[in-house]
Design a protein around this motif. Sequence first.
Motif, PDB file in Angstrom:
ATOM      1  N   MET A  27       0.833  -1.199   0.115  1.00 56.76           N
ATOM      2  CA  MET A  27       0.126  -0.100   0.225  1.00 56.76           C
ATOM      3  C   MET A  27       0.669   1.226  -0.082  1.00 56.76           C
ATOM      4  O   MET A  27       1.915   1.346   0.799  1.00 56.76           O
ATOM      5  CB  MET A  27      -0.963   0.054   1.442  1.00 56.76           C
ATOM      6  N   PRO A 142       3.282  -0.603  -5.228  1.00 52.02           N
ATOM      7  CA  PRO A 142       2.369   0.769  -4.910  1.00 52.02           C
ATOM      8  C   PRO A 142       3.291   1.728  -4.886  1.00 52.02           C
ATOM      9  O   PRO A 142       2.518   2.876  -5.177  1.00 52.02           O
ATOM     10  CB  PRO A 142       2.195   0.042  -3.250  1.00 52.02           C
ATOM     11  N   GLY A 147      -2.150   3.578  -4.325  1.00 46.37           N
ATOM     12  CA  GLY A 147      -3.212   2.556  -3.962  1.00 46.37           C
ATOM     13  C   GLY A 147      -2.587   1.236  -3.220  1.00 46.37           C
ATOM     14  O   GLY A 147      -1.681   1.060  -2.831  1.00 46.37           O
ATOM     15  N   THR A 149      -2.193  -2.544  -3.658  1.00 46.85           N
ATOM     16  CA  THR A 149      -1.899  -3.417  -4.861  1.00 46.85           C
ATOM     17  C   THR A 149      -1.457  -4.861  -4.444  1.00 46.85           C
ATOM     18  O   THR A 149      -1.024  -5.065  -3.275  1.00 46.85           O
ATOM     19  CB  THR A 149      -0.405  -2.777  -5.714  1.00 46.85           C
ATOM     20  N   LYS A 162      -3.917  -2.635  -9.017  1.00 42.84           N
ATOM     21  CA  LYS A 162      -4.143  -1.564  -8.159  1.00 42.84           C
ATOM     22  C   LYS A 162      -5.750  -1.602  -7.675  1.00 42.84           C
ATOM     23  O   LYS A 162      -6.715  -1.654  -8.655  1.00 42.84           O
ATOM     24  CB  LYS A 162      -3.761  -0.200  -8.602  1.00 42.84           C
ATOM     25  N   SER A 164      -8.743   0.410  -4.995  1.00 39.82           N
ATOM     26  CA  SER A 164      -9.146   1.427  -3.890  1.00 39.82           C
ATOM     27  C   SER A 164      -9.509   1.046  -2.527  1.00 39.82           C
ATOM     28  O   SER A 164     -10.369   0.083  -2.608  1.00 39.82           O
ATOM     29  CB  SER A 164     -10.044   2.116  -4.804  1.00 39.82           C
ATOM     30  N   VAL A 295      -4.079   6.627   2.341  1.00 39.25           N
ATOM     31  CA  VAL A 295      -3.484   5.662   1.016  1.00 39.25           C
ATOM     32  C   VAL A 295      -3.140   6.794  -0.049  1.00 39.25           C
ATOM     33  O   VAL A 295      -3.880   7.226  -0.694  1.00 39.25           O
ATOM     34  CB  VAL A 295      -4.323   4.661   0.665  1.00 39.25           C
ATOM     35  N   GLN A 297      -2.753   7.745  -3.895  1.00 36.59           N
ATOM     36  CA  GLN A 297      -3.479   7.339  -4.849  1.00 36.59           C
ATOM     37  C   GLN A 297      -2.683   7.504  -6.094  1.00 36.59           C
ATOM     38  O   GLN A 297      -2.947   6.772  -7.160  1.00 36.59           O
ATOM     39  CB  GLN A 297      -4.851   7.803  -5.208  1.00 36.59           C
TER      40      GLN A 297
END
Length: 310
Positions: A27, A142, A147, A149, A162, A164, A295, A297
């Motif tokens: 992450m 990541p 995100g 992964t 990836k 969310s 996180v 993105q």
Amino acid sequence: MPAGTGVSVVVPATTANLGPGFDTLGMALTIYDEVTVVTRETPGVSVEVRGVGAGEVATDETNLVAASLIYALETWGVEVPGLDLVATNHIPHGRGVGSSGAAIVAGVVAAKGLVEGIIDVSDDELLRIATEREGHPDNIAPSLFGGLTIAWMTPDGPRSKKLSVHRGVSLLVAIPGESQMSTKLARSLQPETVPHEDAIFNLSRAALLIAALLDSPELLMEATEDRLHQNYRASAMPETSALIGALREKGFAAVVSGAGPSILVLCSDPTQRVDAEALIAEQGSGEWQCHALTVDQRGATVEALPGFAH
């Protein structure tokens, strides 16, 4: 490549494994290293390091960022020019938050930026080159793409997906002030084989963890149970292990971040994150720095430096 080509790279820290997802889940975190690279006519490499690692890490072509940049250019058949790098580091070293992966990604992504318009470099190629340097893709994916992964290896190289994270998940990363952990040492503490029931246990928990992170944060405690790596490494970081035990006893989904010794707490709401930080302050011996994070993105980004040729 003309002299005076300049790029700027921003790359996030990462946390890997997330408990049961050993060498697979990672992450991206909202802590960043920044690197600028400018080509020059005279050969050689110079690296100025600011922040974390200043006065400690190499400042020539053996610097991990520079070496990864050079590796990528050579792999793509590009003549390596003279290079001036400035690395402004915020990601702690040797703490299990992906500093080496971020350095490798910074170099590889900088290389992509320098050859923009000359060579078309795909995301798969970036992942392949960076994984060759790191050895495994769980931090690389990541850091590159952001995100949550899932990363895996195939006969044709590494792959990643990836995802969310559910907006109800809050992150707390607790980083010890002094203690460090070598990834090589951490790996050496693990057995080459594990009991069949432990393998099945981790398969179930890793699958459950994806569901918990994407859809059902209330399952995070059970989903972060692990039998593959954390217990074997506990003797090398007793304070981390004890603190994780204390957190989990109180219902917090705490795990070792990467190879450690930092701790990742996956919280189902921001209030729980505040309570976890209070418990760490109360029971953690020594200095633990708690970071309430989100996180990342975007993953690694690269831009041409204004005022420089490209």
